[in-house]
Design a protein around this motif. Structure first.
Motif, PDB file in Angstrom:
ATOM      1  N   HIS A 116      -7.693  -2.141  12.751  1.00 40.89           N
ATOM      2  CA  HIS A 116      -7.648  -1.202  11.619  1.00 40.89           C
ATOM      3  C   HIS A 116      -8.960  -0.439  11.449  1.00 40.89           C
ATOM      4  CE1 HIS A 116      -4.121  -3.098   9.165  1.00 40.89           C
ATOM      5  NE2 HIS A 116      -3.863  -3.032  10.440  1.00 40.89           N
ATOM      6  N   HIS A 131     -11.486  -1.621   9.658  1.00 40.37           N
ATOM      7  CA  HIS A 131     -12.119  -1.953   8.383  1.00 40.37           C
ATOM      8  C   HIS A 131     -11.883  -3.414   8.041  1.00 40.37           C
ATOM      9  CE1 HIS A 131      -8.121  -0.098   7.104  1.00 40.37           C
ATOM     10  NE2 HIS A 131      -7.970  -1.389   7.005  1.00 40.37           N
ATOM     11  N   HIS A 176     -10.776  -6.619   5.749  1.00 40.05           N
ATOM     12  CA  HIS A 176      -9.729  -6.960   4.791  1.00 40.05           C
ATOM     13  C   HIS A 176     -10.243  -7.995   3.807  1.00 40.05           C
ATOM     14  CE1 HIS A 176      -6.502  -5.728   7.919  1.00 40.05           C
ATOM     15  NE2 HIS A 176      -6.969  -4.692   7.249  1.00 40.05           N
ATOM     16  N   HIS A 184      -8.795  -4.966  -0.756  1.00 39.34           N
ATOM     17  CA  HIS A 184      -8.405  -3.946   0.210  1.00 39.34           C
ATOM     18  C   HIS A 184      -6.892  -3.750   0.191  1.00 39.34           C
ATOM     19  CE1 HIS A 184      -7.967  -1.654   3.815  1.00 39.34           C
ATOM     20  NE2 HIS A 184      -7.228  -2.577   4.345  1.00 39.34           N
ATOM     21  N   HIS A 208      -2.634  -2.031   4.920  1.00 40.37           N
ATOM     22  CA  HIS A 208      -1.725  -1.023   5.465  1.00 40.37           C
ATOM     23  C   HIS A 208      -1.574  -1.219   6.954  1.00 40.37           C
ATOM     24  CE1 HIS A 208      -5.334   1.105   6.906  1.00 40.37           C
ATOM     25  NE2 HIS A 208      -5.839   0.637   5.801  1.00 40.37           N
TER      26      HIS A 208
HETATM   27 ZN    ZN Z   1      -6.200  -2.623   7.058  1.00 40.17          ZN
END
Ligand code: ZN
Length: 160
Positions: free
Chosen positions: A149, A151, A153, A157, A160
């Motif tokens: 992703h 980023h 988690h 957060h 997604h």
């Molecule tokens: Zn994510």
């Protein structure tokens, strides 16, 4: 553990300019979180963080070349007032996002004449020496999913 590529890093920071004015800072209980080695933060700061352990506090000055870039006069342009929507509220200092060949950039209105607007597409911090005061709060290895992703988690957060 020390900061290396694919480390999830939590840090508190204060950013000052040459005059010592605070340009930006993390909130007290909300450290900045990023994954090291992805270019999420300016190159000079990422380089300075390499190898640091949790709990380390340090200061580093990052040059424009390794920060938000040097100022370029070619990014200052004059465009007709009609390039903006009639009801657009623009005045010197107004900032907006513009889509350009290099992706999205922040454009600042410099001056407004009768029917022309001078805009500056340099990053607002271009040309600035960046004086960072850093505290490395926490480290852990990023998970494969986080790396995918791009980023971390944690801390609310939105997954997604
Ligand atoms: Zn994510």
């Amino acid at each position: 553990m020390q900061i290396a590529n694919e480390t999830a890093v939590w840090l508190q920071y204060t950013l000052r300019n040459d005059a010592g004015e605070i340009l930006d800072a993390s909130e007290d209980n909300e450290p900045l979180v990023y994954i090291h080695g992805q270019g999420d933060i300016v190159p000079g700061l990422e380089k300075a963080l390499e190898g640091k352990a949790a709990g380390t506090k340090f200061k580093v000055t990052v040059s424009p070349e390794e920060g938000y870039g040097v100022r370029s006069n070619t990014k200052v342009q004059t465009v007709p007032r009609t390039a903006f929507e009639d009801d657009a509220e623009i005045e010197p200092g107004t900032q907006f996002q513009a889509e350009g060949p290099d992706g999205v950039s922040i454009v600042t209105v410099v001056e407004i004449a009768d029917d022309e607007v001078t805009i500056d597409a340099n990053h607002p911090l271009a040309g600035e020496n960046l004086h960072f005061e850093i505290e490395v709060v926490k480290l852990r290895a990023a998970t494969p999913e986080e790396l995918e992703h791009g980023h971390v988690h944690e801390g609310g957060h939105h997954h997604h």
